[in-house]
Design an enzyme around this catalytic site. Structure first.
Site, PDB file in Angstrom:
ATOM      1  CD1 TRP A  16      -1.681   7.840  10.170  1.00 35.26           C
ATOM      2  CD2 TRP A  16      -1.168   5.902   9.205  1.00 35.26           C
ATOM      3  NE1 TRP A  16      -2.818   7.331   9.620  1.00 35.26           N
ATOM      4  CE2 TRP A  16      -2.527   6.142   9.021  1.00 35.26           C
ATOM      5  CE3 TRP A  16      -0.610   4.722   8.686  1.00 35.26           C
ATOM      6  CZ2 TRP A  16      -3.370   5.262   8.325  1.00 35.26           C
ATOM      7  CZ3 TRP A  16      -1.426   3.849   7.993  1.00 35.26           C
ATOM      8  CH2 TRP A  16      -2.797   4.119   7.822  1.00 35.26           C
ATOM      9  CG  ASP A  57      -3.756  -2.532   2.470  1.00 33.02           C
ATOM     10  OD1 ASP A  57      -4.587  -2.043   3.272  1.00 33.02           O
ATOM     11  OD2 ASP A  57      -2.704  -3.071   2.828  1.00 33.02           O
ATOM     12  CG  ASN A  63      -2.172   0.728   1.101  1.00 31.08           C
ATOM     13  OD1 ASN A  63      -2.454   1.271   0.038  1.00 31.08           O
ATOM     14  ND2 ASN A  63      -2.968   0.759   2.161  1.00 31.08           N
ATOM     15  NE  ARG A  88      -3.281  -7.494  12.832  1.00 34.65           N
ATOM     16  CZ  ARG A  88      -4.168  -7.537  11.850  1.00 34.65           C
ATOM     17  NH1 ARG A  88      -4.660  -8.680  11.430  1.00 34.65           N
ATOM     18  NH2 ARG A  88      -4.567  -6.426  11.267  1.00 34.65           N
ATOM     19  CD  GLU A 133      -0.973  -3.376  10.366  1.00 32.71           C
ATOM     20  OE1 GLU A 133      -2.002  -3.940  10.746  1.00 32.71           O
ATOM     21  OE2 GLU A 133      -0.949  -2.214   9.955  1.00 32.71           O
ATOM     22  NE  ARG A 176      -9.745  -1.973  13.053  1.00 35.02           N
ATOM     23  CZ  ARG A 176      -8.825  -1.364  12.306  1.00 35.02           C
ATOM     24  NH1 ARG A 176      -7.595  -1.857  12.208  1.00 35.02           N
ATOM     25  NH2 ARG A 176      -9.116  -0.278  11.634  1.00 35.02           N
ATOM     26  CD  GLU A 195      -7.437  -6.453   9.232  1.00 33.00           C
ATOM     27  OE1 GLU A 195      -6.271  -6.864   9.012  1.00 33.00           O
ATOM     28  OE2 GLU A 195      -7.693  -5.263   9.469  1.00 33.00           O
ATOM     29  CD  GLU A 240      -3.783  -4.685  14.307  1.00 33.04           C
ATOM     30  OE1 GLU A 240      -5.019  -4.854  14.375  1.00 33.04           O
ATOM     31  OE2 GLU A 240      -3.178  -4.460  13.255  1.00 33.04           O
ATOM     32  CG  HIS A 248      -2.364   2.109  12.934  1.00 29.02           C
ATOM     33  ND1 HIS A 248      -1.661   2.841  12.016  1.00 29.02           N
ATOM     34  CD2 HIS A 248      -2.859   1.066  12.251  1.00 29.02           C
ATOM     35  CE1 HIS A 248      -1.749   2.275  10.834  1.00 29.02           C
ATOM     36  NE2 HIS A 248      -2.461   1.182  10.939  1.00 29.02           N
ATOM     37  CG  ASP A 306      -4.612  -1.391  14.523  1.00 26.74           C
ATOM     38  OD1 ASP A 306      -3.566  -1.145  15.155  1.00 26.74           O
ATOM     39  OD2 ASP A 306      -4.637  -1.695  13.316  1.00 26.74           O
ATOM     40  CE1 TYR A 336      -5.392   2.321  10.383  1.00 29.82           C
ATOM     41  CE2 TYR A 336      -6.132   1.785  12.604  1.00 29.82           C
ATOM     42  CZ  TYR A 336      -5.847   1.402  11.308  1.00 29.82           C
ATOM     43  OH  TYR A 336      -6.042   0.107  10.932  1.00 29.82           O
ATOM     44  CG  HIS A 367      -2.440  -6.912   7.571  1.00 28.82           C
ATOM     45  ND1 HIS A 367      -1.631  -6.185   6.723  1.00 28.82           N
ATOM     46  CD2 HIS A 367      -3.242  -6.020   8.186  1.00 28.82           C
ATOM     47  CE1 HIS A 367      -1.944  -4.910   6.823  1.00 28.82           C
ATOM     48  NE2 HIS A 367      -2.901  -4.772   7.706  1.00 28.82           N
ATOM     49  CG  HIS A 421     -11.716  -2.771   9.789  1.00 27.21           C
ATOM     50  ND1 HIS A 421     -10.730  -2.012   9.206  1.00 27.21           N
ATOM     51  CD2 HIS A 421     -11.142  -3.961  10.080  1.00 27.21           C
ATOM     52  CE1 HIS A 421      -9.622  -2.719   9.146  1.00 27.21           C
ATOM     53  NE2 HIS A 421      -9.841  -3.909   9.659  1.00 27.21           N
TER      54      HIS A 421
HETATM   55  C1  GCO Z   1      -5.119  -3.198   9.885  1.00 27.62           C
HETATM   56  C2  GCO Z   1      -4.124  -2.216   9.413  1.00 27.62           C
HETATM   57  C3  GCO Z   1      -4.503  -1.416   8.237  1.00 27.62           C
HETATM   58  C4  GCO Z   1      -3.244  -0.739   7.719  1.00 27.62           C
HETATM   59  C5  GCO Z   1      -3.237  -0.699   6.241  1.00 27.62           C
HETATM   60  C6  GCO Z   1      -1.928  -0.155   5.723  1.00 27.62           C
HETATM   61  O1  GCO Z   1      -5.000  -3.578  11.024  1.00 27.62           O
HETATM   62  O2  GCO Z   1      -5.965  -3.579   9.086  1.00 27.62           O
HETATM   63  O3  GCO Z   1      -3.581  -1.481  10.469  1.00 27.62           O
HETATM   64  O4  GCO Z   1      -5.535  -0.531   8.484  1.00 27.62           O
HETATM   65  O5  GCO Z   1      -3.082   0.518   8.238  1.00 27.62           O
HETATM   66  O6  GCO Z   1      -3.452  -1.980   5.786  1.00 27.62           O
HETATM   67  O7  GCO Z   1      -1.743  -0.535   4.424  1.00 27.62           O
HETATM   68 MG    MG Z   2      -3.370  -2.904  12.047  1.00 24.90          MG
END
Ligand code: GCO
Ligand code: MG
Length: 408
Positions: free
Chosen positions: A408, A321, A37, A288, A267, A147, A344, A241, A217, A215, A159, A317, A122
């Site tokens: 991020w 994407d 991505n 992940r 991830e 989630r 997921e 996560e 993040h 998450d 996010y 994951h 999500h």
């Molecule tokens: C998740 C991820 C995604 C990522 C994204 C980046 O847990 O699904 O954190 O939201 O941010 O896949 O390419």
């Molecule tokens: Mg994630």
């Protein structure tokens, strides 16, 4: 079973995807996902400029040998671009092998260990009413795990929170088509105060049974992550996560000492080596990684076997994407391994599914890869050509207080 061609296909049916099409002398075609991505063209070039010609003439059945040849033979090891490219080749070769065997891929991986894969979606909302609406939609769609991400008072778009209303999707697609990344705002203390109140409200409304995930993040320091894990303990999360960045895996020791909230991570990792400390010291509960970003099925299988030794499960994951090809690879592997945890599953857009014809199914909250020979996903290359690549980037994050760049 010689490989006669290996071609990269870049398409953007709603979002960018990079796919690899490998064909053998008998006309058997295998597909691999190489989508990274926001850095799609780097992997496309790695494949086109450095791997495609190397693959032609090789024996498509020699999967382990090809993996080692590409990994060791490239000299420059690891990294997301290299490992996504190797993953695409590996998955395409597994697809071909299973098509030759006329079996769904999970049969070659040992056969089904369960009837289907528990999936989570999500749910998100800028505030509680929107979040509840999103959770209800997920439950109506059959999800049995969700989630939970929400806005934080005082902060704008952050996010994990989808724009809602006007028929927009309730799950969150972070990449935006633009010449440069969008910028978001962050305040960790405001977040740490707010999140437990959200989980309290969700548990009060939906009861104790529904598995809830969250998450972080990569936004917290280890001590902040420990604080969050502790404050979420009363709400019995399935997992927390990416509570902290894990370039330094020993930092998870501190988090672990302070909380029993289960932890998921990885991830952004791309090899088994990235997990060495986390798994051997049992600092996480779920892996992940995506098949797409971790060197394919050959490498993921080894990683998940290593995890199994330490009672750590898969949580592969699966955002949008990861293309339907990458998703199918995860489903075959997840069905076959013993230490499957959860998958997921965000669901691809109708446009994406015009280009990728899938045969996996989602029933009663469980995913199943289907029983077509191979992965069970075919790409319509003509349909793909109607959706040219559009530059798109993941956002960057700055602190609300003083605009310092934050994770991020
Ligand atoms: C998740 C991820 C995604 C990522 C994204 C980046 O847990 O699904 O954190 O939201 O941010 O896949 O390419
Ligand atoms: Mg994630």
């Amino acid at each position: 079973m010689k490989i006669t061609s290996a071609d990269v296909i870049i398409t953007s049916p709603g979002r960018n995807f990079v796919s690899l099409r490998v064909e053998t002398e008998d006309g058997v075609v295998g597909w691999g996902d190489a989508t990274l991505n926001g850095r799609e063209l780097a992997v496309a070039s790695y494949l086109r400029d450095h791997l495609d010609s190397v693959l032609v003439g090789r024996d498509a059945s020699a999967i382990e040998d090809t993996w080692q040849y590409l990994y060791r033979g490239g000299y420059w090891r690891r990294g997301p671009v290299t490992m996504a490219a190797i993953a695409a080749v590996d998955v395409a070769l597994w697809d071909i092998k299973a098509k030759y065997a006329q079996m769904p891929l999970y049969q070659l991986l040992g056969g089904a260990s369960r009837t289907g894969l528990l999936a989570y979606g999500h749910a998100s909302g800028a505030d509680l009413p929107q979040l509840f609406e999103s959770i209800d939609r997920h439950l109506d769609a059959g999800y049995r795990a969700v989630r939970i991400q929400t806005g934080v008072p005082g902060l704008g778009q952050i996010y994990g929170v989808a724009a809602t209303g006007n028929g927009q999707r309730y799950d969150y697609e972070p990449a935006r088509a633009a010449a440069r990344p969008a910028e978001e705002q962050w305040d960790t203390r405001a977040y740490l105060r707010h999140v437990p109140t959200v989980f309290e409200a969700v548990r009060a409304k939906y009861g104790p049974e529904l598995p809830l995930l969250h998450d972080g993040h990569h936004r917290m320091t280890p001590i902040q992550a420990a604080q969050l894990g502790k404050s979420l303990e009363p709400y019995d999360l399935f997992w927390l996560e990416d509570c902290t960045p894990a370039e330094n895996p020993t930092s998870l020791r501190l988090v672990r000492q302070h909380t029993t909230t289960p932890l998921a991570l990885g991830e952004t990792f791309n090899t088994i080596w990235d997990y060495q400390t986390l798994i051997s010291e049992q600092l996480i509960d779920y892996v992940r990684s995506a098949v797409t970003h971790t060197g394919g099925i050959t490498a993921m299988r080894k990683l998940l076997d290593f995890a199994a030794m330490h009672q750590i499960k898969s949580g592969m994951h699966g955002p949008t994407d990861i293309s339907p090809i990458g998703m199918a690879a995860a489903l075959h592997l997840g069905l076959a391994i013993h230490n499957f945890g959860i998958q997921e599953y965000m669901r691809h857009s109708a446009q994406t599914l015009e280009v990728f014809q899938t045969s996996y199914r989602f029933e009663g909250g469980l995913l199943h890869p289907g029983d077509r020979p191979g992965l069970g996903v075919e790409m319509d290359v003509e349909a793909a050509a109607a959706f040219p690549y559009r530059g798109a980037y993941l956002p960057v994050n700055r602190l609300a207080l003083d605009a310092t760049v934050h994770d991020w």
